[in-house]
Design a protein around this motif. Structure first.
Motif, mmCIF file in Angstrom:
data_model
loop_
_atom_site.group_PDB
_atom_site.id
_atom_site.type_symbol
_atom_site.label_atom_id
_atom_site.label_comp_id
_atom_site.label_asym_id
_atom_site.label_seq_id
_atom_site.Cartn_x
_atom_site.Cartn_y
_atom_site.Cartn_z
ATOM 1 N N ALA A 111 0.888 -1.161 0.000
ATOM 2 C CA ALA A 111 0.000 0.000 0.000
ATOM 3 C C ALA A 111 0.931 1.217 0.000
ATOM 4 O O ALA A 111 1.285 1.743 1.051
ATOM 5 N N VAL A 112 1.381 1.592 -1.208
ATOM 6 C CA VAL A 112 2.301 2.725 -1.352
ATOM 7 C C VAL A 112 1.480 4.003 -1.328
ATOM 8 O O VAL A 112 0.558 4.176 -2.142
ATOM 9 N N CYS A 113 1.819 4.871 -0.394
ATOM 10 C CA CYS A 113 1.066 6.110 -0.243
ATOM 11 C C CYS A 113 1.991 7.309 -0.314
ATOM 12 O O CYS A 113 3.116 7.269 0.189
ATOM 13 N N ALA A 114 1.505 8.339 -0.969
ATOM 14 C CA ALA A 114 2.235 9.610 -1.054
ATOM 15 C C ALA A 114 1.216 10.716 -1.250
ATOM 16 O O ALA A 114 0.263 10.564 -2.018
ATOM 17 N N ARG A 115 1.401 11.821 -0.539
ATOM 18 C CA ARG A 115 0.547 12.999 -0.637
ATOM 19 C C ARG A 115 -0.938 12.649 -0.515
ATOM 20 O O ARG A 115 -1.777 13.153 -1.253
ATOM 21 N N GLY A 116 -1.228 11.742 0.421
ATOM 22 C CA GLY A 116 -2.611 11.404 0.703
ATOM 23 C C GLY A 116 -3.276 10.500 -0.317
ATOM 24 O O GLY A 116 -4.497 10.345 -0.308
ATOM 25 N N ARG A 117 -2.487 9.881 -1.190
ATOM 26 C CA ARG A 117 -3.039 9.022 -2.241
ATOM 27 C C ARG A 117 -2.417 7.629 -2.175
ATOM 28 O O ARG A 117 -1.299 7.462 -1.714
ATOM 29 N N LEU A 118 -3.155 6.642 -2.692
ATOM 30 C CA LEU A 118 -2.726 5.245 -2.739
ATOM 31 C C LEU A 118 -2.400 4.875 -4.174
ATOM 32 O O LEU A 118 -3.164 5.197 -5.098
ATOM 33 N N LEU A 119 -1.292 4.158 -4.368
ATOM 34 C CA LEU A 119 -0.887 3.721 -5.705
ATOM 35 C C LEU A 119 -1.586 2.428 -6.084
ATOM 36 O O LEU A 119 -1.545 1.449 -5.337
ATOM 37 N N ALA A 120 -2.217 2.428 -7.253
ATOM 38 C CA ALA A 120 -2.859 1.241 -7.819
ATOM 39 C C ALA A 120 -2.130 0.876 -9.109
ATOM 40 O O ALA A 120 -1.722 1.756 -9.865
ATOM 41 N N ALA A 121 -1.963 -0.427 -9.351
ATOM 42 C CA ALA A 121 -1.250 -0.910 -10.532
ATOM 43 C C ALA A 121 -2.149 -1.864 -11.315
ATOM 44 O O ALA A 121 -2.712 -2.799 -10.741
ATOM 45 N N ARG A 122 -2.269 -1.625 -12.631
ATOM 46 C CA ARG A 122 -3.104 -2.495 -13.487
ATOM 47 C C ARG A 122 -2.256 -3.627 -14.050
ATOM 48 O O ARG A 122 -1.223 -3.397 -14.666
ATOM 49 N N ARG A 123 -2.712 -4.852 -13.831
ATOM 50 C CA ARG A 123 -1.997 -6.044 -14.294
ATOM 51 C C ARG A 123 -1.994 -6.125 -15.818
ATOM 52 O O ARG A 123 -3.010 -5.875 -16.453
ATOM 53 N N SER A 124 -0.864 -6.531 -16.366
ATOM 54 C CA SER A 124 -0.777 -6.828 -17.798
ATOM 55 C C SER A 124 -0.571 -8.323 -18.014
ATOM 56 O O SER A 124 -0.711 -8.809 -19.141
ATOM 57 N N ALA A 125 -0.240 -9.058 -16.970
ATOM 58 C CA ALA A 125 -0.007 -10.495 -17.045
ATOM 59 C C ALA A 125 -0.258 -11.083 -15.666
ATOM 60 O O ALA A 125 -0.181 -10.364 -14.664
ATOM 61 N N PRO A 126 -0.581 -12.364 -15.596
ATOM 62 C CA PRO A 126 -0.936 -13.282 -16.664
ATOM 63 C C PRO A 126 -2.293 -12.930 -17.262
ATOM 64 O O PRO A 126 -3.019 -12.112 -16.684
ATOM 65 N N PRO A 127 -2.631 -13.548 -18.387
ATOM 66 C CA PRO A 127 -3.883 -13.190 -19.071
ATOM 67 C C PRO A 127 -5.129 -13.227 -18.187
ATOM 68 O O PRO A 127 -6.010 -12.386 -18.326
ATOM 69 N N ALA A 128 -5.191 -14.158 -17.251
ATOM 70 C CA ALA A 128 -6.378 -14.264 -16.384
ATOM 71 C C ALA A 128 -6.546 -13.042 -15.479
ATOM 72 O O ALA A 128 -7.651 -12.757 -15.032
ATOM 73 N N LEU A 129 -5.459 -12.315 -15.208
ATOM 74 C CA LEU A 129 -5.527 -11.149 -14.320
ATOM 75 C C LEU A 129 -5.387 -9.827 -15.063
ATOM 76 O O LEU A 129 -5.597 -8.761 -14.480
ATOM 77 N N ALA A 130 -5.027 -9.890 -16.326
ATOM 78 C CA ALA A 130 -4.781 -8.667 -17.107
ATOM 79 C C ALA A 130 -6.001 -7.753 -17.085
ATOM 80 O O ALA A 130 -7.137 -8.203 -17.221
ATOM 81 N N GLY A 131 -5.726 -6.455 -16.871
ATOM 82 C CA GLY A 131 -6.785 -5.457 -16.843
ATOM 83 C C GLY A 131 -7.360 -5.185 -15.468
ATOM 84 O O GLY A 131 -8.077 -4.217 -15.275
ATOM 85 N N ARG A 132 -7.062 -6.041 -14.495
ATOM 86 C CA ARG A 132 -7.519 -5.832 -13.116
ATOM 87 C C ARG A 132 -6.443 -5.073 -12.357
ATOM 88 O O ARG A 132 -5.280 -5.081 -12.717
#
Length: 142
Positions: A11-32
């Motif tokens: 849970a990377v936080c900076a300036r009151g915000r949380l970093l979210a990362a969109r999966r590109s792999a594996p195919p079953a998780l891509a886009g989440r």
């Protein structure tokens, strides 16, 4: 006796915000969306794994801070544990396993489609961010 492997999320936080990362792999998780991180390797502590994974995946140096309570089953033999993390240096960029990053304010977490296992930790991280913001303390960390 089966061994359970730990996967760490940040849970990377900076300036009151949380970093979210969109999966590109594996195919079953891509886009989440997820909290970035990865598997703890033999001989590593979860905190060491978190710092290494964020360096590899996002090109940043971080410091693991405190564990968010809970543990979530990813699949048989794998559990997710989440730590809060502070950026030490660098600007996050999607280098490995992700194709987009977003910084989200409390209340914006529903704008992305989180992986189911990340949702409880995201909710807790956002609760903590909102509480810190309510204190009015500039730069208050998660």
């Amino acid at each position: 006796m089966t061994t359970v492997r730990v996967v760490v999320g940040a849970a990377v936080c900076a300036r009151g915000r949380l970093l979210a990362a969109r999966r590109s792999a594996p195919p079953a998780l891509a886009g989440r969306w997820e909290l970035p991180g990865g598997k703890v390797e033999d001989g590593e502590s979860p905190e060491q794994a978190l710092v290494r994974e964020l360096r590899e995946e996002l090109g940043v140096e971080t410091a693991a801070e405190e564990r968010i309570p809970g543990e979530w089953v990813l699949r048989p033999g794998y559990v997710l544990q989440v730590w809060t993390a502070r950026l030490v240096s660098g600007k996050p960029r999607p280098l490995e396993d992700h194709d987009e990053l977003r910084w989200l304010l409390p209340g914006e977490e529903q704008q992305v489609d989180w992986l189911d296992q990340d949702r409880p930790a995201v909710a807790e991280a956002m609760r903590r961010l909102a509480a810190r913001a309510a204190t009015g303390i500039p730069g208050a960390r998660l």
